[in-house]
Motif scaffolding. Sequence first.
Motif, mmCIF file in Angstrom:
data_model
loop_
_atom_site.group_PDB
_atom_site.id
_atom_site.type_symbol
_atom_site.label_atom_id
_atom_site.label_comp_id
_atom_site.label_asym_id
_atom_site.label_seq_id
_atom_site.Cartn_x
_atom_site.Cartn_y
_atom_site.Cartn_z
ATOM 1 N N GLU A 162 47.341 55.129 37.424
ATOM 2 C CA GLU A 162 47.807 55.752 38.670
ATOM 3 C C GLU A 162 48.816 54.850 39.392
ATOM 4 O O GLU A 162 49.854 55.304 39.841
ATOM 5 C CB GLU A 162 46.626 56.041 39.613
ATOM 6 N N TYR A 213 34.311 49.730 44.324
ATOM 7 C CA TYR A 213 34.032 50.621 45.451
ATOM 8 C C TYR A 213 33.547 51.998 45.000
ATOM 9 O O TYR A 213 34.184 52.649 44.154
ATOM 10 C CB TYR A 213 35.286 50.791 46.320
ATOM 11 N N SER A 249 45.764 44.775 39.280
ATOM 12 C CA SER A 249 44.719 44.208 40.131
ATOM 13 C C SER A 249 45.351 43.670 41.418
ATOM 14 O O SER A 249 46.551 43.358 41.456
ATOM 15 C CB SER A 249 43.967 43.110 39.389
ATOM 16 N N ASP A 250 44.533 43.543 42.441
ATOM 17 C CA ASP A 250 45.027 43.090 43.752
ATOM 18 C C ASP A 250 45.690 41.718 43.607
ATOM 19 O O ASP A 250 45.072 40.794 43.078
ATOM 20 C CB ASP A 250 43.857 43.003 44.749
ATOM 21 N N LEU A 307 30.497 47.793 40.015
ATOM 22 C CA LEU A 307 30.195 46.356 39.890
ATOM 23 C C LEU A 307 31.367 45.531 40.390
ATOM 24 O O LEU A 307 32.522 45.880 40.164
ATOM 25 C CB LEU A 307 29.955 46.020 38.406
HETATM 26 N N1 SAH Z 1 43.674 50.091 37.597
HETATM 27 C C1 SAH Z 1 44.002 51.118 38.584
HETATM 28 C C2 SAH Z 1 43.698 50.648 40.017
HETATM 29 C C3 SAH Z 1 44.443 49.420 40.450
HETATM 30 S S1 SAH Z 1 44.064 48.907 42.101
HETATM 31 C C4 SAH Z 1 45.456 51.514 38.425
HETATM 32 O O1 SAH Z 1 46.209 50.766 37.809
HETATM 33 O O2 SAH Z 1 45.834 52.564 38.925
HETATM 34 C C5 SAH Z 1 42.829 47.663 41.776
HETATM 35 C C6 SAH Z 1 41.431 48.241 41.669
HETATM 36 O O3 SAH Z 1 40.521 47.184 41.415
HETATM 37 C C7 SAH Z 1 40.948 48.911 42.950
HETATM 38 O O4 SAH Z 1 40.416 50.168 42.651
HETATM 39 C C8 SAH Z 1 39.883 47.950 43.491
HETATM 40 O O5 SAH Z 1 38.878 48.608 44.237
HETATM 41 C C9 SAH Z 1 39.369 47.322 42.228
HETATM 42 N N2 SAH Z 1 38.818 45.976 42.416
HETATM 43 C C10 SAH Z 1 39.331 45.013 43.211
HETATM 44 N N3 SAH Z 1 38.598 43.893 43.131
HETATM 45 C C11 SAH Z 1 37.602 44.152 42.238
HETATM 46 C C12 SAH Z 1 36.511 43.382 41.751
HETATM 47 N N4 SAH Z 1 36.299 42.134 42.159
HETATM 48 N N5 SAH Z 1 35.692 43.960 40.850
HETATM 49 C C13 SAH Z 1 35.885 45.230 40.450
HETATM 50 N N6 SAH Z 1 36.906 46.012 40.886
HETATM 51 C C14 SAH Z 1 37.745 45.480 41.774
#
Ligand code: SAH
Length: 212
Positions: free
Chosen positions: A192, A71, A117-118, A95
Amino acid sequence: MRLRKVKNALDKLKDNPQYFIDSPLAYKGKWSSLFQNQNPIHIEIGCGKGSFIKELANRNPSINYLAIEKYDSVLLRALEKVETEQLDNLRLILLDATLLEECFEVGEISRIYINFSDPWPKYAHRKRRLTYASFLESYKRILTEAGEIFQKTDNRKLFEFSLESFSQNGWVLSNISLDLHKDDDEENIMTEFEEKWSKLGPIYRLEARKSR
Ligand code: SAH
């Protein structure tokens, strides 16, 4: 990470070509020439606001880092963190991880970081998890022979899914921690999300390699 949509985020990213790579697919197989050296390239997928990879780049000048985020509003936050610094070994890429193989040549990357990651908890969404088999197949191709993946998460279900997915797809797991902060890893750089979620429960960590 969903932030309030920032107006003109992409334009603001494009205003900083020192860090933001506008057409990353054009660099497939040529990332070393962008950095003008042969140092190993490490990527972070889903870098969020970028403090983790910024600190890595500061600590390790002889590694090249690419911060990847889906994003633009989120990547802009990462840019704002680094833009006042001169980090020659760091670039930012907008990307989706599904396009990694269009961005990187076979064996071009030495290490992949996947932090918080989500989890995509619904079974119907499992293919979106960044450790689903199809993602592991792309990682395997873009990584060098000795390539490795370092993953951290606070989500136990995602961690269990990832352990299974890596082992079922032939990866070798090591340095598994079920409570990273209790294990007192002095080298650990907090993300974060980690700052926030480690107050509420354990952080899980693993390393996965293509081969021994
Ligand atoms: N790594 C950071 C953010 C974790 S949240 C931390 O630990 O603080 C997960 C992040 O992955 C989000 O910013 C989301 O926008 C990104 N993200 C989710 N799916 C993605 C994908 N398919 N490709 C790239 N980034 C992705």
